[in-house]
Design a protein around this motif. Structure first.
Motif: not given
Length: 255
Positions: A4-14, A16-29
């Motif tokens: 996902l390099a070069g892309r921007t993502a917004l995670v609402t409720g990011g 804690r919980g599932i949202g945090r997991g999603i935010a961290e995964r998209l960041g690693r990508d």
């Protein structure tokens, strides 16, 4: 692989919980991740730091959802923070994850509580999308975090289940609406996940019962859901849209 390099993502409720997991995964990508929070700025900054420590980039955006003007406030904060972090303008991936739970059978739900859960879980993502369409780039991704309770009867959380059913319908409709722009829209349906929204899982008997819902006889982790969201956000999911994708570990398959 930083898919996902070069892309921007917004995670609402990011924050804690599932949202945090999603935010961290998209960041690693490789995505630049906007970590939205409602009230706990410190928790959001912890996620931002965790993403940075893993080699990613992120920033926090605060806006309470479920109140008048929430979508406008969220996007105003996003625009300002994105510019400050050198991200330019626009968005590639929107994950509507923020939501609240509500337990109660139909005769137990107060009208004010019903209005509140619909304001946060349904109205907020609807208008976040509406006000975000001019920011979302062609070929982008919208992922809505729904729930496995939409697949079964769940009388003890009827109003909550209704909100997630509405989110599934929004997913289907938006997929048709935004298809000409190459934007995919999908929903992910988790089962029971071990996050702070489910403190009752600390009880061994309750945890064992919850694990028994899944074909794998365990409770889900945030990463189990985040990995599915990461797939839907990637180019590999370019031909998948309008789907309510079960990510419950095969919960209630035999029911």
């Amino acid at each position: 692989m930083r898919t996902l390099a070069g892309r921007t993502a917004l995670v609402t409720g990011g924050s804690r919980g599932i949202g945090r997991g999603i935010a961290e995964r998209l960041g690693r990508d490789g995505a630049l991740v906007a970590v939205h929070y409602g009230r706990d700025a410190e928790a959001a900054e912890q996620v931002v730091k965790a993403i940075g420590a893993a080699g990613g980039r992120a920033f926090a955006v605060g806006a309470e959802l479920g109140v008048p003007g929430d979508a406008q406030a969220l996007w105003a904060g996003f625009d300002a923070a994105l510019a400050a972090h050198g991200g330019g303008e626009g968005l590639d991936i929107l994950v509507n994850n923020a939501g609240i739970g509500q337990y109660g059978r139909i005769h137990e739900v107060a009208e004010a509580d019903f209005d509140r859960v619909f304001a946060v879980n349904v109205k907020a993502p609807f208008f976040v999308v509406q006000h975000g369409l001019d920011r979302l780039r062609d070929g982008g991704r919208i992922v809505n975090v729904s729930s496995g309770v939409t697949r079964v009867a769940f009388p003890t959380a009827v109003s909550y289940a209704m909100t997630k059913g509405a989110l599934n319908t929004l997913t289907l409709t938006l997929a048709q609406e935004l298809g000409p722009r190459g934007i995919t829209v999908n929903a992910v349906l988790p089962g029971v996940v071990d996050t702070d929204i489910n403190p009752w899982l600390a009880d061994p008997q309750a945890r064992a019962a919850a694990a028994g819902y899944s074909a794998f006889d365990r409770v889900g982790e945030a990463a189990d859901v985040a990995d599915v969201v990461a797939f839907l956000a990637s180019d590999d999911a370019r031909w998948v849209t309008g789907q309510n994708l079960d990510a419950s570990g095969g919960s209630n398959l035999g029911v």
